[in-house]
Design an enzyme around this catalytic site. Structure first.
Site, PDB file in Angstrom:
ATOM      1  N   GLU A   1       0.677  -1.103   0.119  1.00  0.00           N
ATOM      2  CA  GLU A   1       0.034   0.054  -0.113  1.00  0.00           C
ATOM      3  C   GLU A   1       0.904   1.280   0.090  1.00  0.00           C
ATOM      4  O   GLU A   1       1.851   1.489   0.568  1.00  0.00           O
ATOM      5  CB  GLU A   1      -0.987  -0.006   1.233  1.00  0.00           C
ATOM      6  CG  GLU A   1      -1.832   1.088   1.457  1.00  0.00           C
ATOM      7  CD  GLU A   1      -2.715   0.960   2.824  1.00  0.00           C
ATOM      8  OE1 GLU A   1      -3.619   1.708   2.933  1.00  0.00           O
ATOM      9  OE2 GLU A   1      -2.374   0.119   3.492  1.00  0.00           O
TER      10      GLU A   1
ATOM     11  N   LYS B   1      -9.003   2.680  -2.224  1.00  0.00           N
ATOM     12  CA  LYS B   1      -9.376   2.225  -1.149  1.00  0.00           C
ATOM     13  C   LYS B   1     -10.937   2.647  -0.660  1.00  0.00           C
ATOM     14  O   LYS B   1     -11.159   3.697  -0.801  1.00  0.00           O
ATOM     15  CB  LYS B   1      -8.307   2.525  -0.126  1.00  0.00           C
ATOM     16  CG  LYS B   1      -8.507   1.606   1.165  1.00  0.00           C
ATOM     17  CD  LYS B   1      -7.150   2.020   2.229  1.00  0.00           C
ATOM     18  CE  LYS B   1      -7.320   1.083   3.286  1.00  0.00           C
ATOM     19  NZ  LYS B   1      -5.867   1.552   4.190  1.00  0.00           N
TER      20      LYS B   1
ATOM     21  N   CYS C   1      -5.593  -3.183   2.155  1.00  0.00           N
ATOM     22  CA  CYS C   1      -5.649  -3.332   3.613  1.00  0.00           C
ATOM     23  C   CYS C   1      -6.925  -3.269   4.339  1.00  0.00           C
ATOM     24  O   CYS C   1      -7.318  -4.436   4.470  1.00  0.00           O
ATOM     25  CB  CYS C   1      -4.628  -2.102   4.003  1.00  0.00           C
ATOM     26  SG  CYS C   1      -3.798  -2.533   5.810  1.00  0.00           S
TER      27      CYS C   1
END
Length: 637
Positions: free
Chosen positions: A46, A115, A171
């Protein structure tokens, strides 16, 4: 890509925080290394082009511009690289900042995935800088290039490998109860990549491992998780470069604290088969904004992942003992219920002194303990005939006596001779009639004793024998409850060995150990100098191979070619190529020809994912032809 295997990798380059040019070079160098290793899908951490821990530097245009220039550098340096790579970076879109995965191949952007779920608790403050992914997928210009798809939930499909589709999340998306990967899997994604920056605290690695493993199992997918490592700020946190590759609940590879490149292979065909079989993943909500379709060069995939030579048998002693305990409990509970339901006064077991009948009587003993009934309620019957050796006869007697079962000996030699006379068979003709007459006589004896005593005949045949049809129709093929019916031969030995170790009676321990050392044989041909003359594995092949073939053909629907390849990979040191191929053909020939025996099996407890009951897992016509499978096997010479 051969046989459905796709080489995938987690990559964690060493980075310099906010040094985008340096990070770009580390990124494309890792991509080149992956390409040389044959990797087709690479997941990087990330925000890898800037570093995750830049904090309020994410407000700085200089850093954001540096990230964009770094991406341009990576694209230019990887124009000739086919590996599909997910690169992490911050990206400005419509006056908002997003934490993104840039999906690239051959120097082009296939799509941008922002994200969705931003952590804002504990040590995380992502909402301070970033916005969550918008609800809709749109197309927008990127870095002066043509427009690309932008949005969460995108699925990237391989044009020349229809079963391969990729999805990406970042994540916290995995940690959320509404993970984007769920909808991606519904829309067809069979491999999910996760770009992560998860810091390490005590016990967190185990939780990550459980999350990745369970997500791959729940979604019937491959899951590639790559977290950041060296180079991130250690002001308050440490990042351990945790890398995980899982497939349908199985962890294929894992590494922490090392960084670098970790490679394994995901079996796309296996995942696609399981999705077709279970039909658990319904259609997704549609994917009109899919990322660009990509192509991959079809090439052999070198196997590095572990393939167990005995897929039914756990390798570690602790896991193996736990498996044995569970199987014995399931089988004995099934028999307990059947004995209770029928009101049987006794359980009748034919004892040969071999492994299968030994396991059957031991399970019967466990069922009697669960019922709080005496061992004398087990009627153990030995039925010596032409091929019975002193060793097996004595072991059967000792076993019954040490268990405390009621022992009966019925010599069937004379009965079989009378039967030969009645049907006009020459006793010197040791053909299949000679052998099966004995097996059927034994079954008749057991059935009639059960009738006389108000009992049930307990079957002893295992699933390996049933798969090959290595049983006499209406002989040992038949019983009133088959406790071994789902237990493979390679596991039978471990179950008996487990009970042998746990037993405190020295004599019972000794006889079980001797039974374990006795060659597998039906003992239907005359002994030679008092020794067993008929060894099953000399006739039908090693059960180690046949159980391997059984597992991958029935459980996963693999082709003969793929099973042959895996068998060579897992068992090649023990068996030569020609030997494996010979018995593979025997397996298919017998498996198809002998289905009629499995179509009328008695009840028995299912204990694993492979079962051949005609009322449960396996519905196959007795007249099915094996030609397609045998023809493919012939091409493997």
């Amino acid at each position: 890509m051969k046989d459905g295997f796709i080489s995938v990798a987690c990559g964690t380059p060493k980075l310099r925080l906010a040094d985008c040019a340096y990070n770009a070079e580390e990124t494309f160098q890792m991509m080149r290394t992956a390409e040389k290793a044959g990797v087709k899908v690479l997941i990087l951490p990330e925000l890898g082009l800037t570093g995750y821990t830049c904090g309020d530097l994410f407000y700085q245009d200089t850093l954001l511009q540096g990230a964009e220039e770094a991406l341009k550098t990576v694209l230019e340096a990887t124009r000739n690289l086919e590996v599909v790579t997910a690169v992490g970076m911050p990206l400005r879109v419509n006056n908002k900042l997003y934490n993104c995965a840039i999906i690239i191949q051959n120097g082009k952007v296939l799509g941008v995935v922002p994200k969705t779920h931003l952590p804002n608790y504990g040590e995380f403050y992502e909402k301070r800088w970033f916005s969550p992914a918008p609800k809709e997928i749109e197309r927008l210009p990127l870095l002066g290039l043509e427009s690309v798809t932008f949005g969460g939930g995108q699925v990237f499909r391989c044009e020349n490998f229809s079963e391969l589709a990729l999805g990406f999340e970042i994540c916290e998306d995995l940690w959320s109860p509404e993970s984007p990967s769920v909808e991606m899997a519904k829309a067809g994604a069979v491999i999910i990549g996760n770009l992560s920056a998860s810091n390490d605290v005590v016990g967190k690695d185990a939780y990550r491992r459980q999350l990745v493993s369970m997500q791959s199992a729940k979604l019937l997918c491959g899951y590639i998780y790559s977290s950041s490592g060296a180079g991130e700020s250690t002001s308050d946190l440490v990042f351990g470069a945790h890398q995980l590759i899982a497939e349908n609940g199985t962890m294929l590879a894992e590494r922490r604290f090392d960084g670098g490149l970790m490679i394994s292979e995901i079996d796309v065909h296996r995942l696609a088969y399981e999705r077709r079989r279970t039909q658990l993943l319904g259609e997704g909500p549609g994917n009109n904004g899919c990322g660009e379709v990509f192509r991959l060069t079809v090439s052999p995939t070198k196997l590095t992942r572990y393939v167990s030579p005995m897929p039914f048998v756990p390798e570690g002693k602790e896991d193996r003992d736990a498996r044995c305990r569970e199987i014995l409990l399931i089988a004995s509970l099934g028999l307990k219920q059947r004995l209770e339901h029928t009101g049987a006064k006794t359980a009748v077991v034919g004892l040969s002194g071999g492994l299968d009948s030994t396991l059957a009587v031991l399970i019967t003993g466990l069922a009697m303990k669960l019922l709080d009934r005496p061992m004398t309620d087990i009627t153990a019957v030995t039925m010596p005939c032409f091929g019975t050796t002193d060793r097996t006869r004595n072991n059967a007697v000792i076993l019954a006596e040490q268990m405390g079962a009621s022992l009966r000996t019925v010599d069937i030699s004379q009965s079989v001779r009378v039967h030969f006379r009645d049907i006009g068979h020459d006793p010197e003709d040791h053909s299949v009639t000679y052998e099966n007459a004995q097996a059927r006589e034994r079954t008749q004896v057991l059935m009639d004793i059960a009738n006389a005593e108000g009992g049930l005949v307990i079957g002893t045949g295992d699933i390996s024998e049933l798969a090959l049809g290595w049983c006499t129709y209406n002989g040992d093929h038949m019983s009133m409850y088959g406790v071994n019916a789902s237990i493979p031969k390679t596991l039978v030995r471990h179950l008996v060995g487990y009970l042998s170790q746990d037993d405190e009676e020295e004599k019972l321990h000794d006889v079980l150990e001797d039974i374990l050392d006795t060659p597998v044989s039906p003992e239907l041909l005359p002994a030679v100098q008092g020794e067993i003359s008929q060894r099953t594995e000399d006739l039908v092949g090693p059960y180690e191979l046949h159980d391997f073939f059984l597992y991958y053909s029935v459980r996963w629907g693999f082709t003969p070619g793929k099973i042959f390849r895996l068998a060579q990979y897992a068992l090649g040191r023990a068996y030569g190529r020609d030997v494996i191929l010979k018995w593979l053909k025997v397996f298919y020939r017998r498996f198809f020809n002998q289905q009629f025996k499995r179509s009328c099996l008695p009840d028995g407890p299912k204990i694993g994912t492979v079962a051949l009951s005609p009322r449960g897992d396996w519905r196959m016509p007795s007249d099915a032809q094996a030609e397609l499978w045998l023809t493919e096997a012939e091409t493997l010479k």
